[in-house]
Scaffold this motif. Structure first.
Motif, short mmCIF file in Angstrom:
data_model
loop_
_atom_site.label_atom_id
_atom_site.label_comp_id
_atom_site.label_asym_id
_atom_site.label_seq_id
_atom_site.Cartn_x
_atom_site.Cartn_y
_atom_site.Cartn_z
N GLU A 68 3.48 5.86 -5.52
CA GLU A 68 3.56 5.73 -6.98
C GLU A 68 2.51 6.59 -7.69
N ILE A 69 1.31 6.68 -7.12
CA ILE A 69 0.23 7.38 -7.84
C ILE A 69 0.14 8.88 -7.52
N LEU A 70 0.99 9.36 -6.63
CA LEU A 70 0.90 10.76 -6.20
C LEU A 70 0.80 11.75 -7.36
N THR A 71 1.58 11.56 -8.39
CA THR A 71 1.64 12.56 -9.47
C THR A 71 0.85 12.16 -10.71
N VAL A 72 0.29 10.95 -10.73
CA VAL A 72 -0.35 10.50 -11.97
C VAL A 72 -1.84 10.21 -11.85
N ALA A 73 -2.36 10.14 -10.66
CA ALA A 73 -3.76 9.74 -10.49
C ALA A 73 -4.61 10.95 -10.11
N PRO A 74 -5.92 10.83 -10.32
CA PRO A 74 -6.82 11.90 -9.89
C PRO A 74 -6.80 12.03 -8.36
N GLU A 75 -7.18 13.18 -7.88
CA GLU A 75 -7.12 13.48 -6.44
C GLU A 75 -7.88 12.46 -5.61
N TRP A 76 -9.06 12.03 -6.08
CA TRP A 76 -9.84 11.06 -5.30
C TRP A 76 -9.10 9.74 -5.15
N ALA A 77 -8.37 9.30 -6.21
CA ALA A 77 -7.64 8.03 -6.14
C ALA A 77 -6.46 8.14 -5.18
N VAL A 78 -5.79 9.29 -5.20
CA VAL A 78 -4.68 9.52 -4.28
C VAL A 78 -5.20 9.50 -2.84
N HIS A 79 -6.31 10.18 -2.61
CA HIS A 79 -6.92 10.21 -1.28
C HIS A 79 -7.27 8.80 -0.81
N PHE B 143 0.82 -1.21 0.00
CA PHE B 143 0.00 0.00 0.00
C PHE B 143 0.86 1.26 0.00
N SER B 144 1.98 1.23 0.71
CA SER B 144 2.87 2.37 0.76
C SER B 144 3.44 2.67 -0.63
N ARG B 145 3.94 1.64 -1.29
CA ARG B 145 4.50 1.84 -2.63
C ARG B 145 3.43 2.32 -3.60
N CYS B 146 2.26 1.76 -3.53
CA CYS B 146 1.17 2.19 -4.42
C CYS B 146 0.79 3.64 -4.16
N ALA B 147 0.68 4.03 -2.90
CA ALA B 147 0.30 5.40 -2.56
C ALA B 147 1.33 6.40 -3.06
N ARG C 44 -6.41 4.22 2.70
CA ARG C 44 -6.25 2.78 2.85
C ARG C 44 -4.94 2.46 3.59
N LEU C 45 -3.87 3.15 3.24
CA LEU C 45 -2.58 2.95 3.92
C LEU C 45 -2.67 3.36 5.38
N ALA C 46 -3.30 4.49 5.67
CA ALA C 46 -3.41 4.97 7.05
C ALA C 46 -4.23 4.00 7.90
N GLU C 47 -5.32 3.47 7.34
CA GLU C 47 -6.15 2.53 8.11
C GLU C 47 -5.40 1.23 8.39
N LEU C 48 -4.66 0.74 7.41
CA LEU C 48 -3.89 -0.48 7.63
C LEU C 48 -2.77 -0.22 8.65
N ALA C 49 -2.16 0.96 8.61
CA ALA C 49 -1.12 1.29 9.59
C ALA C 49 -1.69 1.30 11.00
N LEU C 50 -2.89 1.82 11.17
CA LEU C 50 -3.55 1.77 12.49
C LEU C 50 -3.84 0.33 12.90
N GLY C 51 -4.28 -0.47 11.94
CA GLY C 51 -4.52 -1.88 12.23
C GLY C 51 -3.25 -2.60 12.65
N TYR C 52 -2.13 -2.28 11.98
CA TYR C 52 -0.84 -2.85 12.37
C TYR C 52 -0.48 -2.43 13.79
N GLU C 53 -0.69 -1.16 14.10
CA GLU C 53 -0.36 -0.65 15.43
C GLU C 53 -1.15 -1.41 16.52
N ASP C 54 -2.43 -1.62 16.28
CA ASP C 54 -3.25 -2.38 17.23
C ASP C 54 -2.74 -3.82 17.35
#
Length: 146
Positions: A98-109, A92-96, A114-124
């Protein structure tokens, strides 16, 4: 050594090679590098990359099995191993990034959320495993039941 690194340190390892700091961070970085390669590899040519990822995930799970306390008898089972969660964080980190400069704003968001939610899940998960409050499944292959 802390049993499981913080989500911040894991996410940093997805971007920058750690310096002998923690074995899980080194594995995280290797997984992120493999996911970066995978993004630019044809689907039919990803087998070697995926096999390498599987070996790293297994080594993470074996490390966890030897380094964290055993869960208490009433601990609830998690659906994934720490290795599989770290592999998805790397993906998820690499995908996020990777798309920073090429995807529409909604896809980047969506990718960053998705990365932030998984990071919280990892923390728990890291807390629960380190405290013996969560059991992990055995997903590293068939068991011999003789």
């Amino acid at each position: 050594m802390e049993p499981l690194p913080s989500k911040e340190r894991v996410l940093q390892a997805c971007r920058v090679a750690p310096h002998g700091d923690h074995p899980l961070l080194e594995s995280t970085h290797l997984l992120a590098v493999l996911h970066a390669r995978r993004l630019h590899t044809e689907p039919g040519e990803r087998t070697d990359i995926d096999q390498h990822r599987a070996r790293i995930v297994l080594s993470i799970d074996r490390w966890i099995a030897t380094e964290v306390p055993l869960p208490h008898g009433g601990a609830h089972m998690h659906t994934e191993t720490v290795g599989t969660v770290i592999d998805r964080l790397a993906q998820f980190s690499r995908c996020a990034h990777e798309i920073l400069t090429v995807a529409p704003e909604w896809a980047v968001h969506d990718a960053w959320e998705r990365l932030a939610e998984l990071a919280l899940g990892y923390e728990d998960l890291a807390y629960e495993v380190s405290a013996g409050l969560r059991r992990l499944p055995y997903l590293s292959g068939p068991r011999n039941h003789r």
